[in-house]
Design a protein around this motif. Sequence first.
Motif, PDB file in Angstrom:
ATOM      1  N   GLY A 143       0.831  -1.196   0.000  1.00 24.16           N
ATOM      2  CA  GLY A 143       0.000   0.000   0.000  1.00 24.16           C
ATOM      3  C   GLY A 143       0.866   1.246   0.000  1.00 24.16           C
ATOM      4  O   GLY A 143       2.087   1.181   0.186  1.00 24.16           O
ATOM      5  N   TYR A 144       0.235   2.401  -0.176  1.00 23.41           N
ATOM      6  CA  TYR A 144       0.991   3.647  -0.246  1.00 23.41           C
ATOM      7  C   TYR A 144       0.105   4.825   0.132  1.00 23.41           C
ATOM      8  O   TYR A 144      -1.124   4.753   0.052  1.00 23.41           O
ATOM      9  CB  TYR A 144       1.574   3.854  -1.649  1.00 23.41           C
ATOM     10  N   ASP A 145       0.759   5.914   0.558  1.00 30.22           N
ATOM     11  CA  ASP A 145       0.034   7.140   0.853  1.00 30.22           C
ATOM     12  C   ASP A 145       0.187   8.116  -0.313  1.00 30.22           C
ATOM     13  O   ASP A 145       0.439   7.690  -1.450  1.00 30.22           O
ATOM     14  CB  ASP A 145       0.478   7.733   2.198  1.00 30.22           C
ATOM     15  N   THR A 146       0.081   9.405  -0.075  1.00 32.95           N
ATOM     16  CA  THR A 146       0.039  10.375  -1.174  1.00 32.95           C
ATOM     17  C   THR A 146       1.255  11.289  -1.202  1.00 32.95           C
ATOM     18  O   THR A 146       1.213  12.373  -1.792  1.00 32.95           O
ATOM     19  CB  THR A 146      -1.238  11.222  -1.058  1.00 32.95           C
ATOM     20  N   ARG A 147       2.339  10.875  -0.588  1.00 30.14           N
ATOM     21  CA  ARG A 147       3.537  11.711  -0.575  1.00 30.14           C
ATOM     22  C   ARG A 147       4.221  11.707  -1.940  1.00 30.14           C
ATOM     23  O   ARG A 147       4.112  10.763  -2.718  1.00 30.14           O
ATOM     24  CB  ARG A 147       4.526  11.232   0.495  1.00 30.14           C
ATOM     25  N   GLY A 148       4.974  12.773  -2.201  1.00 25.29           N
ATOM     26  CA  GLY A 148       5.713  12.857  -3.445  1.00 25.29           C
ATOM     27  C   GLY A 148       6.672  14.023  -3.423  1.00 25.29           C
ATOM     28  O   GLY A 148       6.531  14.948  -2.618  1.00 25.29           O
ATOM     29  N   GLN A 149       7.655  13.973  -4.311  1.00 32.94           N
ATOM     30  CA  GLN A 149       8.656  15.036  -4.367  1.00 32.94           C
ATOM     31  C   GLN A 149       9.137  15.157  -5.808  1.00 32.94           C
ATOM     32  O   GLN A 149       9.725  14.233  -6.369  1.00 32.94           O
ATOM     33  CB  GLN A 149       9.828  14.725  -3.439  1.00 32.94           C
ATOM     34  N   GLU A 150       8.880  16.304  -6.404  1.00 31.62           N
ATOM     35  CA  GLU A 150       9.237  16.510  -7.811  1.00 31.62           C
ATOM     36  C   GLU A 150      10.744  16.444  -8.031  1.00 31.62           C
ATOM     37  O   GLU A 150      11.215  15.898  -9.028  1.00 31.62           O
ATOM     38  CB  GLU A 150       8.688  17.856  -8.279  1.00 31.62           C
ATOM     39  N   ALA A 151      11.521  16.990  -7.089  1.00 33.80           N
ATOM     40  CA  ALA A 151      12.968  17.078  -7.288  1.00 33.80           C
ATOM     41  C   ALA A 151      13.633  15.711  -7.423  1.00 33.80           C
ATOM     42  O   ALA A 151      14.631  15.561  -8.121  1.00 33.80           O
ATOM     43  CB  ALA A 151      13.601  17.847  -6.124  1.00 33.80           C
ATOM     44  N   SER A 152      13.096  14.697  -6.731  1.00 33.75           N
ATOM     45  CA  SER A 152      13.692  13.367  -6.800  1.00 33.75           C
ATOM     46  C   SER A 152      12.903  12.421  -7.695  1.00 33.75           C
ATOM     47  O   SER A 152      13.263  11.258  -7.848  1.00 33.75           O
ATOM     48  CB  SER A 152      13.782  12.760  -5.392  1.00 33.75           C
TER      49      SER A 152
END
Length: 616
Positions: A110-119
Amino acid sequence: MGDCGDLNANLNFRTTGDPRLDKAIYQWISWDKNPHTRGQVEALVQEGCVEELRCRLGSRMSFGTAGLRAPMGAGFALINDLTIIQSTQGLYKYCAIAFPDLHSRGLVIGYDTRGQEASGCSSERLARLAAAVLLGRGIRVYLFSTYVPTPFVPYAVKKLGAAAGVMITASHNPKEDNGYKVYWESGAQIASPHDKEVLRCIEESGEPWGGSWDHGLAESSPLRTDPTLHICTCYAEELQSICFHRELNAETRLKFVHSSFHGVGHSFVQQAFRAFGFAPPIPVPEQKDPDPEFPTVSCPNPEEGESVLELSLRLAEREGATVVLATDPDADRLAAAELSNNRWKVFTGNELAALLGWWMLFNWKQLHSNPTDTAQVCMLATAVSSKILQAFARVHGFHVEETLPGFKWIGKRIDELRKVGKEVIFAFEESIGFMCGSMVPEKDGVSAAAVLAEMAAYLDRQNLTLNQQLANIYHMYGSHVSTTSYIFCHDPAVVKRIFSRLRCFHGENSYPRSCGGHCITHVRDLTTGYDSSQPDKKCVLPIIKNSHMITFTFHSGVVATLRTSGTEPKIKYYTQICALPGESVISSLEMELHKVTDALVEEFLEPDKNKLIRRS
């Protein structure tokens, strides 16, 4: 694989002079296929940022109190595509040894909604890469098709009979972070010895296997199953096991506000309220939908209290709601506030535990009239949490235990107790983590939100508020007062110096005998295994060598603990004091507690104040 000479030729880079670092740089650039994170390392190489490269590549993440957790970015010490692939390869290797039927049982992801454009990272992308590793090895994978609360993964592990589960989340950490939680077949987070063995297998599985980067497998492989609808339906049905007054819930005059803190909780809490017969809670519109930037809060942690609940409280005032509920971004924690005498009371985790623990026991007793059944009932709390459950047990005769901090230790103990016929009906940690009932051996903000709402509705029918019932509990079982706070410390050497000084306060192997003029009667050091209160001077709880935790018991009855966080660069401190029923009023307890707490910080931490950042 070539050698580091290729690195020089490809990047026109003079070696760092450290063969181990040069090898790590070469491995990273050889293995990482994410252009964002590969580019970060290449840029650092070109610029000659040796210390930064050493920080990123010179060490590997280890399992803390909540799995692997670190900032997103390039490097073996951070969360990124490559380290998630390596972690899953190591998990597969260990599971293949532990479970002969691994291929048929499979794993849940499963997963949540985190994210990071730079990586170029997002929790969903990382989950798909983890799935690709397993699918490429012929393992059945139950990969959720959308974001879910963290407790849904261990719930699915148990429901589907899977061997293990993985949740990609950093819970309430800053937006820069992400993490990798692992659950065993029991539904509990992995603890020793599994965590050490998984780490060993990860270290043996550095180079990605063929197919490990193929996240398209998550869509094309016949071994991938989407459990979302089935698990959500089963979860809603099983919530009935902890819903005791459904017929009254639909009639309540109370209105509730809920914030999901830009995380996953909104639709799931709405569903839980419907399962309990309630009208849906009023959502905070600015925080209802997922947003990895967490734009309306300085910190996505509802435990911080009124400062981060402002939007919720103002909305409640406009809507005439008297109870505010807030789940953290992955919905495994619950905060709550109540309008009382025209002022908002934001409950601490320990206060909510007193209410929820009382409520679960009250309803259990309503359903079990045979006194002998009580011997099978258990409640659990971590060692830094309120002792209120022990006060309940002294009156009602059920079993209470303490565990090390972290719900992984609670989950492990639940599994052990279940195997000998015990039933754990409630467990908590002071950092607003609650487990109501036995659906899943993990803290669960979704179910706790519905349970707390039902309790508030029931009490309202008795013309009582939550705050008034808390006072009733303290009158009946004794007042319990606690404080919890922390300081940031980003320098491991300073942390080591602080705790070393405490262990050699009056010379070698000599702990403090007083603090601010307050006499210390006992010391327990779970890092070294020393406990002066035991006849053999050995701790009853397990030793935790990879972190620091020292507890001081004062002559006045105050118990104070200093410990390092397993997920953030913090030194946490906890103080609490308890009274017998009718023995003392809260104001006098609070005064004594604050004196000791201030002295603790000033004498044990402040000598290094230039290296520390106090909680604002």
